[in-house]
Enzyme design. Structure first.
Site, PDB file in Angstrom:
ATOM      1  N   TYR A 136      -2.459  -1.245  10.318  1.00 21.89           N
ATOM      2  CA  TYR A 136      -2.407  -1.400   8.860  1.00 21.89           C
ATOM      3  C   TYR A 136      -1.075  -0.863   8.319  1.00 21.89           C
ATOM      4  CZ  TYR A 136      -3.915  -1.075   3.974  1.00 21.89           C
ATOM      5  OH  TYR A 136      -4.018  -1.216   2.605  1.00 21.89           O
ATOM      6  N   SER A 161       0.870  -1.178   0.000  1.00 25.11           N
ATOM      7  CA  SER A 161       0.000   0.000   0.000  1.00 25.11           C
ATOM      8  C   SER A 161       0.905   1.225   0.000  1.00 25.11           C
ATOM      9  CB  SER A 161      -0.851  -0.001   1.279  1.00 25.11           C
ATOM     10  OG  SER A 161      -1.390   1.287   1.504  1.00 25.11           O
TER      11      SER A 161
HETATM   12  P1  NAD Z   1     -11.202  -6.129  -0.586  1.00 25.80           P
HETATM   13  O1  NAD Z   1     -11.759  -5.960   0.768  1.00 25.80           O
HETATM   14  O2  NAD Z   1     -12.125  -6.206  -1.740  1.00 25.80           O
HETATM   15  O3  NAD Z   1     -10.247  -7.398  -0.680  1.00 25.80           O
HETATM   16  C1  NAD Z   1      -9.664  -8.048   0.407  1.00 25.80           C
HETATM   17  C2  NAD Z   1      -9.955  -9.526   0.253  1.00 25.80           C
HETATM   18  O4  NAD Z   1      -9.223 -10.241   1.254  1.00 25.80           O
HETATM   19  C3  NAD Z   1     -11.441  -9.865   0.444  1.00 25.80           C
HETATM   20  O5  NAD Z   1     -11.880 -10.690  -0.615  1.00 25.80           O
HETATM   21  C4  NAD Z   1     -11.460 -10.619   1.754  1.00 25.80           C
HETATM   22  O6  NAD Z   1     -12.476 -11.609   1.828  1.00 25.80           O
HETATM   23  C5  NAD Z   1     -10.087 -11.255   1.753  1.00 25.80           C
HETATM   24  N1  NAD Z   1      -9.642 -11.659   3.081  1.00 25.80           N
HETATM   25  C6  NAD Z   1      -9.797 -11.011   4.263  1.00 25.80           C
HETATM   26  N2  NAD Z   1      -9.280 -11.736   5.271  1.00 25.80           N
HETATM   27  C7  NAD Z   1      -8.774 -12.864   4.704  1.00 25.80           C
HETATM   28  C8  NAD Z   1      -8.111 -13.998   5.225  1.00 25.80           C
HETATM   29  N3  NAD Z   1      -7.849 -14.116   6.542  1.00 25.80           N
HETATM   30  N4  NAD Z   1      -7.743 -14.978   4.358  1.00 25.80           N
HETATM   31  C9  NAD Z   1      -8.000 -14.872   3.040  1.00 25.80           C
HETATM   32  N5  NAD Z   1      -8.618 -13.807   2.491  1.00 25.80           N
HETATM   33  C10 NAD Z   1      -9.000 -12.819   3.322  1.00 25.80           C
HETATM   34  O7  NAD Z   1     -10.199  -4.891  -0.773  1.00 25.80           O
HETATM   35  P2  NAD Z   1      -9.036  -4.674  -1.846  1.00 25.80           P
HETATM   36  O8  NAD Z   1      -8.909  -3.203  -2.009  1.00 25.80           O
HETATM   37  O9  NAD Z   1      -9.213  -5.498  -3.041  1.00 25.80           O
HETATM   38  O10 NAD Z   1      -7.754  -5.155  -1.018  1.00 25.80           O
HETATM   39  C11 NAD Z   1      -6.794  -6.047  -1.551  1.00 25.80           C
HETATM   40  C12 NAD Z   1      -5.417  -5.658  -1.037  1.00 25.80           C
HETATM   41  O11 NAD Z   1      -5.071  -4.377  -1.564  1.00 25.80           O
HETATM   42  C13 NAD Z   1      -5.307  -5.535   0.475  1.00 25.80           C
HETATM   43  O12 NAD Z   1      -4.079  -6.099   0.911  1.00 25.80           O
HETATM   44  C14 NAD Z   1      -5.301  -4.039   0.710  1.00 25.80           C
HETATM   45  O13 NAD Z   1      -4.623  -3.683   1.880  1.00 25.80           O
HETATM   46  C15 NAD Z   1      -4.554  -3.572  -0.529  1.00 25.80           C
HETATM   47  N6  NAD Z   1      -4.745  -2.178  -0.862  1.00 25.80           N
HETATM   48  C16 NAD Z   1      -5.955  -1.724  -1.328  1.00 25.80           C
HETATM   49  C17 NAD Z   1      -6.072  -0.371  -1.624  1.00 25.80           C
HETATM   50  C18 NAD Z   1      -7.352   0.206  -2.141  1.00 25.80           C
HETATM   51  O14 NAD Z   1      -7.448   1.439  -2.245  1.00 25.80           O
HETATM   52  N7  NAD Z   1      -8.332  -0.592  -2.509  1.00 25.80           N
HETATM   53  C19 NAD Z   1      -4.998   0.501  -1.443  1.00 25.80           C
HETATM   54  C20 NAD Z   1      -3.800  -0.008  -0.974  1.00 25.80           C
HETATM   55  C21 NAD Z   1      -3.677  -1.349  -0.692  1.00 25.80           C
END
Ligand code: NAD
Length: 261
Positions: A158, A145
């Site tokens: 986080y 991130s």
């Molecule tokens: P999201 O909530 O759609 O995806 C996260 C996924 O992880 C979900 O499908 C959830 O069910 C799964 N998950 C949660 N706990 C879990 C576990 N214990 N085991 C297996 N799966 C699990 O959100 P996203 O934005 O797609 O996030 C994906 C990654 O991207 C994350 O690591 C997040 O920190 C990172 N990220 C996202 C953003 C953003 O703006 N969307 C920015 C920076 C980083």
């Protein structure tokens, strides 16, 4: 399109939604074999599997909690059993919640560290172990991130987890470069996924985030998937140990825009 990804096997954790889902879809379009890890039995990944098949890729869904060692081992076993290989590991699963740091409970701290950092560690370790055993010059991609470098009050756990991902990526890249295994991170900025759904449903909050993005818009999951396939392909063959920031310039001090400061 990256021809060399055709027939390669990729595991993507947390791939039922958001960035993981977009990456699974894109690897399917590249005709890869995709192991879609999903967390909850309420998450139906069959439509995604069908879509990948329609593009000429292969896919299976495997339920599992990335913070559990046995579940992560199960993912690698599934890749081996169904597709006979593991070439690319994408540690994507992640969670966050907002709590002022003085109120952050040990339970909340541990939950976020367990999923975001320990989960990625287990994914890296199991993937590297498999790749070494089978002589595979694999690629590992950790979804970090912008908060691996931008401090984030109220999200201490986080930010700490993503800072940890940065050093884990760099350390593993150095350790396994002699074996031809490349380890990189992608640091998304603000992307339109379920993790941000509440925030972006509020026009004021959405506008306040957009102000932090020099390119002026909230990113699309496909823009992160595009970075992932590049890092997985041989087009990035000389790249290891980096964080690829896909953030619309968010880490470039937007508050200094226009000569301020
Ligand atoms: P999201 O909530 O759609 O995806 C996260 C996924 O992880 C979900 O499908 C959830 O069910 C799964 N998950 C949660 N706990 C879990 C576990 N214990 N085991 C297996 N799966 C699990 O959100 P996203 O934005 O797609 O996030 C994906 C990654 O991207 C994350 O690591 C997040 O920190 C990172 N990220 C996202 C953003 C953003 O703006 N969307 C920015 C920076 C980083």
């Amino acid at each position: 399109m990256y021809q060399d990804l055709q027939g390669q096997t990729v595991i993507i954790t947390g791939a039922a939604t958001g960035l993981g889902e977009a990456m699974a879809r894109r690897f399917g379009q590249e005709k890869a074999n995709v192991v879609i890890n999903y967390y909850s039995s309420n998450q139906d990944v069959q439509p995604l599997i069908d879509e990948i098949h329609s593009h000429g890729g292969q896919a299976i869904g495997v339920q599992g909690d990335v913070s559990k060692e046995a579940d992560v081992k199960k993912l690698v076993q599934a890749a081996h059993q169904h597709f006979g290989s593991l070439d690319i590991m994408i540690n994507n699963a992640g969670i966050e919640n907002e709590v002022p740091s003085q109120d952050l409970s040990l339970t909340d701290w541990q939950q976020v560290i367990d999923v975001n950092l320990t989960g990625a560690f287990l994914g890296c370790r199991e993937a590297v172990d498999y790749m070494l055993e089978h002589g595979i010059k694999g690629r590992i991609i950790n979804i970090s991130s912008v908060h691996e470098t931008i401090p984030w009050p109220h999200f201490l756990h986080y930010a700490a987890s993503k800072g940890g991902i940065k050093m884990m990526t760099e350390t593993l890249a150095l350790e396994f470069a002699p074996k031809g295994i490349r380890v990189n991170s992608i640091a998304p900025g603000a992307i339109n996924t379920p993790i941000n759904a509440l925030k972006f449903a509020n026009p004021k909050l959405r506008a306040s985030v957009e102000e932090l993005v020099p390119l002026g818009y909230i990113g699309r999951p496909e823009e992160i998937a595009a970075a992932a396939v590049w890092l997985a392909s041989s087009e990035s063959s000389y790249v290891t140990g980096i964080t690829l920031f896909a953030d619309g310039g968010m880490t470039k001090y937007p508050s200094f825009q226009g000569g301020r400061g």
